[in-house]
Motif scaffolding. Structure first.
Motif, short mmCIF file in Angstrom:
data_model
loop_
_atom_site.label_atom_id
_atom_site.label_comp_id
_atom_site.label_asym_id
_atom_site.label_seq_id
_atom_site.Cartn_x
_atom_site.Cartn_y
_atom_site.Cartn_z
N LEU A 328 0.84 -1.21 0.00
CA LEU A 328 0.00 0.00 0.00
C LEU A 328 0.87 1.25 0.00
O LEU A 328 0.54 2.25 -0.64
N GLU A 329 1.98 1.20 0.74
CA GLU A 329 2.87 2.36 0.78
C GLU A 329 3.52 2.58 -0.58
O GLU A 329 3.82 3.70 -0.97
N LYS A 330 3.76 1.48 -1.29
CA LYS A 330 4.46 1.56 -2.57
C LYS A 330 3.55 2.00 -3.69
O LYS A 330 4.01 2.54 -4.68
N THR A 331 2.26 1.71 -3.56
CA THR A 331 1.36 1.92 -4.68
C THR A 331 0.67 3.27 -4.58
O THR A 331 0.00 3.53 -3.59
N PRO A 332 0.86 4.13 -5.56
CA PRO A 332 0.17 5.41 -5.50
C PRO A 332 -1.32 5.22 -5.70
O PRO A 332 -1.75 4.31 -6.40
N VAL B 11 5.73 2.48 9.30
CA VAL B 11 5.14 3.42 8.36
C VAL B 11 4.74 4.68 9.10
O VAL B 11 5.02 5.80 8.67
N ARG B 15 6.10 8.49 8.45
CA ARG B 15 5.20 9.59 8.14
C ARG B 15 5.36 10.72 9.14
O ARG B 15 5.34 11.89 8.80
N TYR B 584 -2.91 4.74 -14.28
CA TYR B 584 -4.34 4.61 -14.02
C TYR B 584 -5.12 5.30 -15.13
O TYR B 584 -4.65 6.27 -15.72
N PRO B 611 1.90 10.40 -2.33
CA PRO B 611 1.14 9.72 -3.38
C PRO B 611 0.34 8.52 -2.91
O PRO B 611 -0.64 8.18 -3.53
N SER B 612 0.76 7.88 -1.82
CA SER B 612 0.02 6.67 -1.45
C SER B 612 -0.90 6.90 -0.25
O SER B 612 -1.30 5.96 0.40
N LEU B 613 -1.20 8.16 0.03
CA LEU B 613 -2.05 8.46 1.17
C LEU B 613 -3.33 9.13 0.65
O LEU B 613 -3.25 10.04 -0.17
#
Lengths: 335, 680
Positions: A328-332, B11, B15, B584, B611-613
């Motif tokens: 999840l952290e890796k995937t934008p 993580v 952050r 995407y 980007p992943s948040l």
């Protein structure tokens, strides 16, 4: 940390959302709230776990409750069964159980000399598979067909189950003596694995008092019919999944398939489960479309139990949930 | 209703660090380290226009709120522009400044490029301030290392510890949790350790300058011209000798015989610390084969050795004084200036081989030892104008009691070797360096240039004709029968004319006369590198011997194999990437424009969306920050952002992007864009 998904939408938009999505009308949300309250009366302070159970129910996915003894796994499963006005059966998975004890078998009728099929406990709406890992893999395998297809084939004859069919299994991960780990094929058939954990002191105190004279489970009344459940499940399938969101699911899944620390990545069944669960989660939040964050917050409970770490990583202290969180952290997110 | 969310401890920690560092300005400790490094550069290299400008820019980044946005390419243009400016402004600089090891221009250009990178990081606003800060710290470190590459130690010894102090503090602010729970004693220990590491680092650099310089030169592909390596066209008595020469191999000699002093050039006139005539100011004439390989030599007493010239930028052929014959193995043009005792030069480019016949007699007068003619005698006896009489008195005193020229030579050598010690560095101070060397009390150690010049001048004072010679001192064996001469073996000595004997080598440098006082054998990695170089040369010679068809066949095979391998690699990568890297499905054009503007609003504030948040989680986090006083996001901005996100997501993922919605989104973005960045 938790986030609220019921962030206030602008009035105009809310109104339109309701208007354009008949399947997710107020009635839907109301019925979900009803069953949620019902369960909340029995299992105190576990809103997240209950929400996840209901999401799986809406998505039509089987549930694996995994926790240490005494945290309310079986109670939650029974409460769920009671809240739905359907047939409920329970199998206590003991080491001496045989496949025929699960699926049913034919009996010789001496009166007319014929064989009659007697249905096993799987012919039901909600099946509680208690302590599922205490029986041998041979018996566990009896559930494989019915869990994925809703049918039972015995003696060459296929028998359909009346929908809805939901397996709620419990297992205790801390015991090793006398247990058999679930086979991968079986694990993959559970939509979600839920861990309840210990209640906080405030809620535990409440449990102590309510259990004083009798078990509150006995007071529980059904709030949904099986027809309601089927209706809700049908409504969930109308929830819109934008292409980018589906692609997000595939990306997360793909990261696990590329991961060298895994013996087994996520199967297409896994991505399908994540898709359906995300729909259900969106519906429960009153939305008729899936957001990437639905996928994101479901990824660990839906995917983690399907992963098989290689030996080195397993003994290195890595958990499957770490792999998913890393993915999840890796995937934008799609923006 | 609440739903579970992800919170993995590592993580969350990452952050947290990101969030803390999200302020967009460089911590003052990092900036201070950069400023000290810039100051060091200015103090050691002399005045340059850019370092003060850089310093001002660093300070200005605290005043101005303008920033180079992280998500644009602006900073790449700025970077490119600065590098071009640096190179253009430094073009005029001489390459061999006397403050630096190696090329001064390259050193300054590199140092300024590091400084420019530091400035850019001060002005950059990115989504990852931690990375930005780390790059800045590394850039300041490189700048400091480049600036410490100097002979001038007056300031370094104060500035280096100061820099280390700020560096330690910068790293401390970078990972405050590391020490937050430490007591005062712990902090003091940390400070002492930092200073200790700084001092050790300084000493390490000081001891290993030669090696570091060589490494730097290798990285830069910078080659020395022979001006800088002791083979100067008019050598001067400088502060250092030999340090500038690396371990690059110059000569490889098979079957070495004779005097280890391999001559390159000789000089006769000394004036104010410099020797003349220069390499160019000589009368050269073509050297014929017959001349260099005379037939009237007694062959029986001659032993031949083969010298391979491997590198070095001098056109000189090096040979001992007793050389009787000299011939290139592959004939090429050669010319020489025999009247000046050499040099012999050639146009051939290294590597090439030549064969030198050396007489077994130590006093053999061969090609390089023309008999002294009467008119040359005055040349080899001339003293500089305004020569300090104390030197003449000293010479007379040393040679008192010495009758013959040979005895005088021995007396002078004995005096210099007996009274002085050797050092690669000598600071001559003001005035005539040679006089200072000979008259200073107590006697200070010096390097070979001083001993050679001193022996030549002292002998001239007592009537012995001498000349000053530069070349290499061959002493390093490398396997059976092989002798290797490296750039660092550059050496200077003198030759004296002794009536009845002829020219003799006068070695007056103490410590065996070796220019590299450090006699450690070459490191294993250097040997490996040299073996590889030799192997490549053999391979090149093998290739040179192949026919065109053979070469074409080999090239075809290599290309074919490479092509097949590359194609397979491409196929595999393509399959692996097919899923992992697809983009995407994009939002509708107008929505895409709006979301880019929305993200830019927060990026400009240094609060870019990871980007992943999910947007919402990031906004919640910013709301949490509002109370901590760190660049608060105003409630109205957050409110507008939340409304925007809800509407945008409904349009993007719920297909509700109709005209009124888009208009509302537009209004929200404009409202947010009008919100000012709060003053810091």
């Amino acid at each position: 940390m938790t986030i609220t998904t019921t962030a206030p939408l602008p009035e105009r938009l809310n109104a339109r959302a309701a208007a354009s999505a008949p399947g997710l009308s107020e009635a839907f949300v109301r019925r979900v709230r009803l069953i949620e309250e019902n369960l909340g009366r029995i299992i105190k302070g576990k809103g997240e776990g209950i929400a996840m159970v209901l999401t799986a129910l809406m998505a039509g996915g089987h549930i694996l409750l995994e926790d240490v003894p005494g945290t309310g796994k079986t109670t939650l499963a029974k409460a769920l069964a009671r809240s739905i006005d359907g047939e409920f059966r329970r199998i206590q998975f003991t080491p001496d159980l045989l496949p025929a004890d699960v699926t049913g078998t034919s009996f010789y009728n001496p009166r007319d000399g014929s064989f009659t099929f007697r249905e096993g406990p799987v012919f039901t709406n909600i099946l509680l598979a208690d302590e599922i890992n205490r029986t041998s893999p041979r018996t566990q395998a009896a559930l494989l067909e019915v869990m994925s297809e809703g049918t039972v084939t015995v003696e060459g004859q296929r028998r359909d189950l009346a929908p809805p069919f939901l397996v709620v299994a419990t297992q205790n991960p801390s015991d090793y003596a006398g247990t058999y780990p679930l086979p991968e094929a079986q694990l993959d058939r559970f939509a979600v694995r839920i861990t309840l954990g210990y209640p906080d002191p405030e809620h535990e105190l409440e449990v102590l008092f309510t259990h004083n004279d009798h078990h509150p489970l006995n007071d529980l009344q059904p709030v949904l019919t099986t027809a309601d459940v089927l209706e809700l499940q049908a409504a969930v399938r109308t929830v819109r999944v934008e292409r980018a969101v589906a692609e997000y699911i595939l990306r997360i899944v793909d990261v696990t398939r590329q991961d060298g620390r895994l013996r087994l990545g996520i199967s297409p069944r896994g991505s399908l489960a994540l898709y359906r669960m995300a729909q259900a989660r969106a519906a429960m939040a009153g939305r008729d479309f899936v957001l990437p964050e639905d996928v994101r917050s479901l990824a660990v409970p839906v995917l983690a139990h399907r992963l098989q770490l290689d030996t080195k990583s397993r003994y290195g202290g890595l958990m499957p949930s770490h792999i998913i969180e890393e993915a999840l952290e890796k995937t934008p997110l799609p923006r | 209703m609440t739903v579970p969310s992800i919170s993995h401890p590592n993580v969350a920690e990452t952050r947290e660090a990101l969030r803390r560092a999200d302020s967009g300005i460089m911590p003052w400790t990092v900036a201070a380290a950069g400023l000290v490094a810039l100051l060091t550069l200015t103090m050691t290299a002399g005045w340059m226009p850019l370092p003060p400008v850089f310093a001002l820019l660093i300070l200005a980044s605290y005043v101005s709120t303008a920033r180079l946005e992280g998500q644009t390419f602006h900073r790449w243009w700025v970077r490119l522009g600065l590098i071009v400016i640096i190179i253009v402004l430094n073009q005029a600089q001489p390459n061999n400044g006397d403050f630096a090891f190696g090329s001064a221009r390259a050193r300054n250009i590199l140092a300024q490029v590091y400084a420019a990178e530091f400035v850019i990081q001060c002005w950059r606003r990115s989504g990852q301030p931690v990375r930005s800060r780390l790059i800045a710290i590394v850039a300041s470190g490189l700048l400091m290392l480049s600036s410490a590459n100097t002979f001038d130690e007056r300031f370094i010894k104060y500035l280096a510890p100061l820099y280390m102090l700020f560096l330690g503090m910068a790293l401390y602010t970078h990972r405050p949790r590391l020490l937050s729970r430490m007591a005062v004693v712990g902090r003091v220990v940390f400070l002492v350790l930092t200073l200790g590491v700084g001092a050790t680092g300084y000493l390490f650099v000081d001891f290993n300058r030669g090696r570091i310089t060589e490494l730097g030169n290798r990285l830069l592909g910078e080659r020395f011209n022979f001006e800088a390596t002791g083979m100067a066209s008019n050598p001067s008595l400088g502060e250092t000798f030999g340090l500038r020469g690396g371990t690059q191999r110059v000569l490889r000699i098979t079957g070495f015989v004779g005097d280890p002093h391999l001559r390159g050039m000789a000089f006769d006139r000394y004036e104010q610390g410099r020797w003349y005539p220069s390499f160019a100011d000589r009368r050269y004439r073509p050297a014929t084969e017959r001349e260099l390989n005379p037939s009237n030599v007694a062959r029986a007493t001659i032993t031949e050795m083969t010298i391979e010239k491997m590198g070095g930028d001098t056109p000189l052929l090096f040979a001992p004084l007793q050389t009787a014959t000299l011939a290139l193995i592959e004939p090429a043009e050669m010319d020489w200036a025999p009247e000046s005792g050499g040099p012999i030069r050639t146009r051939a480019r290294p590597p090439f081989d030549y064969r030198v016949g050396v007489s077994s007699s130590e006093t053999y007068q061969g090609l390089l030892a023309n008999p002294l003619k009467a008119e040359e005698r005055t040349r080899y006896l001339q003293l500089p104008s305004r020569f300090d009489p104390r030197v003449t008195e000293l010479a007379k005193r040393i040679t008192k009691g010495a009758g013959t020229d040979a005895e005088k030579v021995e007396a002078v050598i004995g005096y210099l070797i007996g009274n002085y010690s050797y050092s690669l560095r000598f600071r001559p101070g003001r005035g005539e360096p040679l006089v200072n060397f000979l008259t200073a009390e107590p006697k200070r150690p010096a390097h070979c240039e001083y001993f050679a010049a001193a022996s030549a001048m002292l002998l001239r004072c007592v009537g012995v004709p001498t000349r000053y010679v530069t070349g290499y001192f061959a002493h390093e064996g490398d396997g059976p029968n092989i002798t290797v001469v490296r750039q660092r073996d550059a050496h200077a000595w003198s030759e004296a004319w002794i009536a009845g004997v002829g020219w003799v080598t006068v070695e007056a440098t103490p410590g065996d006369g070796r220019p590299d006082a450090d006699q450690s054998p070459p490191e294993w990695w250097r040997r490996l590198l040299e073996r590889t170089q030799d192997g490549l040369q053999i391979f090149a010679e093998f290739l040179a011997g192949l026919s065109a068809e053979q070469v074409a066949a080999i090239v075809a095979v290599i290309l074919g194999a490479g092509g097949i391998y590359g194609f397979r690699l491409y196929r595999r990568r393509k399959m692996a990437l097919a899923l992992a890297s697809f983009a995407y499905a994009p939002p509708e054009r107008r929505l895409a424009e709006l979301i880019v503007r929305f993200e830019a609003v927060f990026a400009r504030r240094g609060q870019a969306f990871p980007p992943s948040l999910p947007y919402r989680e990031h906004l919640d986090r910013l709301a949490d920050d509002a109370g901590t006083g760190k660049r608060p996001a105003t409630a109205s901005l957050l409110d507008a952002a939340r409304r925007f996100v809800a509407l945008y997501e409904a349009s993007r993922f719920g297909n509700r992007g109709d005209e009124p919605t888009i208009r509302t989104l537009q209004e929200l973005v404009e409202e947010m864009e009008r919100t000012k960045t709060p003053d810091r």
